[in-house]
Design an enzyme around this catalytic site. Structure first.
Site, PDB file in Angstrom:
ATOM      1  N   ASN A  39      -3.189  -3.131 -15.566  1.00  0.00           N
ATOM      2  CA  ASN A  39      -4.266  -2.496 -16.623  1.00  0.00           C
ATOM      3  C   ASN A  39      -4.871  -1.610 -17.280  1.00  0.00           C
ATOM      4  O   ASN A  39      -3.765  -0.566 -17.211  1.00  0.00           O
ATOM      5  CB  ASN A  39      -5.269  -3.232 -15.200  1.00  0.00           C
ATOM      6  CG  ASN A  39      -4.653  -2.155 -13.850  1.00  0.00           C
ATOM      7  OD1 ASN A  39      -4.014  -2.011 -14.159  1.00  0.00           O
ATOM      8  ND2 ASN A  39      -5.867  -1.514 -13.246  1.00  0.00           N
ATOM      9  N   GLU A  41      -7.674   0.037 -18.390  1.00  0.00           N
ATOM     10  CA  GLU A  41      -8.947   1.087 -18.227  1.00  0.00           C
ATOM     11  C   GLU A  41      -9.761   1.548 -19.905  1.00  0.00           C
ATOM     12  O   GLU A  41      -8.622   2.162 -20.365  1.00  0.00           O
ATOM     13  CB  GLU A  41      -8.928   1.640 -17.014  1.00  0.00           C
ATOM     14  CG  GLU A  41      -8.279   1.048 -15.946  1.00  0.00           C
ATOM     15  CD  GLU A  41      -9.401   1.469 -14.329  1.00  0.00           C
ATOM     16  OE1 GLU A  41      -9.070   2.650 -14.723  1.00  0.00           O
ATOM     17  OE2 GLU A  41      -9.341   0.152 -13.413  1.00  0.00           O
ATOM     18  N   CYS A  50      -7.493  -6.646 -18.163  1.00  0.00           N
ATOM     19  CA  CYS A  50      -6.269  -6.919 -16.307  1.00  0.00           C
ATOM     20  C   CYS A  50      -5.072  -6.775 -17.484  1.00  0.00           C
ATOM     21  O   CYS A  50      -4.307  -7.487 -18.723  1.00  0.00           O
ATOM     22  CB  CYS A  50      -6.923  -7.580 -16.016  1.00  0.00           C
ATOM     23  SG  CYS A  50      -8.751  -7.525 -15.417  1.00  0.00           S
ATOM     24  N   GLU A  52      -2.879  -8.713 -16.366  1.00  0.00           N
ATOM     25  CA  GLU A  52      -1.855  -9.892 -16.082  1.00  0.00           C
ATOM     26  C   GLU A  52      -2.474 -10.439 -17.729  1.00  0.00           C
ATOM     27  O   GLU A  52      -1.521 -11.087 -18.030  1.00  0.00           O
ATOM     28  CB  GLU A  52      -3.494 -11.490 -15.389  1.00  0.00           C
ATOM     29  CG  GLU A  52      -2.867 -11.177 -14.504  1.00  0.00           C
ATOM     30  CD  GLU A  52      -4.203 -10.296 -12.968  1.00  0.00           C
ATOM     31  OE1 GLU A  52      -4.860  -9.675 -13.700  1.00  0.00           O
ATOM     32  OE2 GLU A  52      -4.503 -10.447 -12.162  1.00  0.00           O
ATOM     33  N   CYS A  90      -9.097 -12.133 -11.359  1.00  0.00           N
ATOM     34  CA  CYS A  90     -10.476 -11.884 -11.676  1.00  0.00           C
ATOM     35  C   CYS A  90     -10.796 -13.532 -12.423  1.00  0.00           C
ATOM     36  O   CYS A  90      -9.267 -14.215 -12.424  1.00  0.00           O
ATOM     37  CB  CYS A  90     -10.705 -10.892 -12.450  1.00  0.00           C
ATOM     38  SG  CYS A  90     -10.665 -11.052 -14.129  1.00  0.00           S
ATOM     39  N   CYS A  93      -9.529 -13.481 -15.863  1.00  0.00           N
ATOM     40  CA  CYS A  93      -7.904 -13.711 -15.869  1.00  0.00           C
ATOM     41  C   CYS A  93      -7.422 -15.383 -16.386  1.00  0.00           C
ATOM     42  O   CYS A  93      -6.660 -15.568 -16.859  1.00  0.00           O
ATOM     43  CB  CYS A  93      -7.097 -12.695 -15.102  1.00  0.00           C
ATOM     44  SG  CYS A  93      -7.353 -11.322 -15.789  1.00  0.00           S
TER      45      CYS A  93
END
Ligand code: THU
Length: 137
Positions: A39, A41, A50, A52, A90, A93
């Site tokens: 990830n 940010e 993210c 993934e 999430c 994703c």
């Protein structure tokens, strides 16, 4: 398991100064190539990406052909944890993985080696995809 090792290693590259929640992912192509992601940010929180998505986008950006995938492993835990509950992807994703990978196994991997596998279709039932963009036959 080589994918789990790649996900654990990628997790340590996470740029997560806001959440301190580190996520690593590794995806395997049909040909056995592995791409990983963490990830990343942003101070404008909504721009965070993210792990993934970074992993699967890396594979696409590298030009994998065919663009078909076997499996993804995800490992998530707070920065200083040495054990943590298995954490599923999430919703955003799940949608991206469905579009690009179809119904692949999603392996949730824990820092202690615990793991659980789910088919993406079970994590994202009645998924929206390109078939819904077509006019009725
Ligand atoms: N995160 C992921 O990398 N993957 C997920 O599927 C869930 C959340 C990241 C985004 C953010 O940097 C941090 O975890 C906390 O939400």
């Amino acid at each position: 398991m080589k994918l789990a090792e790649a996900a654990l290693a990628a997790r340590l590259h996470a740029y997560a100064p806001h959440s301190n929640f580190l996520v690593g992912a590794a995806i395997e192509t049909q040909d056995g190539c592995v791409f990983s992601g963490c990830n990343v940010e942003n101070s404008s929180y909504g721009l965070t990406v993210c792990a993934e998505r970074v992993a699967v986008f890396s594979a696409i950006a590298a030009g994998v052909a065919p663009r078909t995938f076997r499996e993804i492993v995800v490992c998530a835990a707070p920065r200083n944890a040495d054990a943590f509950a298995l954490t599923p992807p999430c919703g955003a994703c799940r949608q991206v993985l469905w579009d690009l990978c179809g119904n692949i196994p999603v392996v949730l991997w824990g820092l202690d080696g615990s793991h659980a596998t789910y088919q993406l279709a079970d994590l994202l039932p009645k998924a929206f995809d390109a078939t819904h963009l077509l006019p009725p036959a």
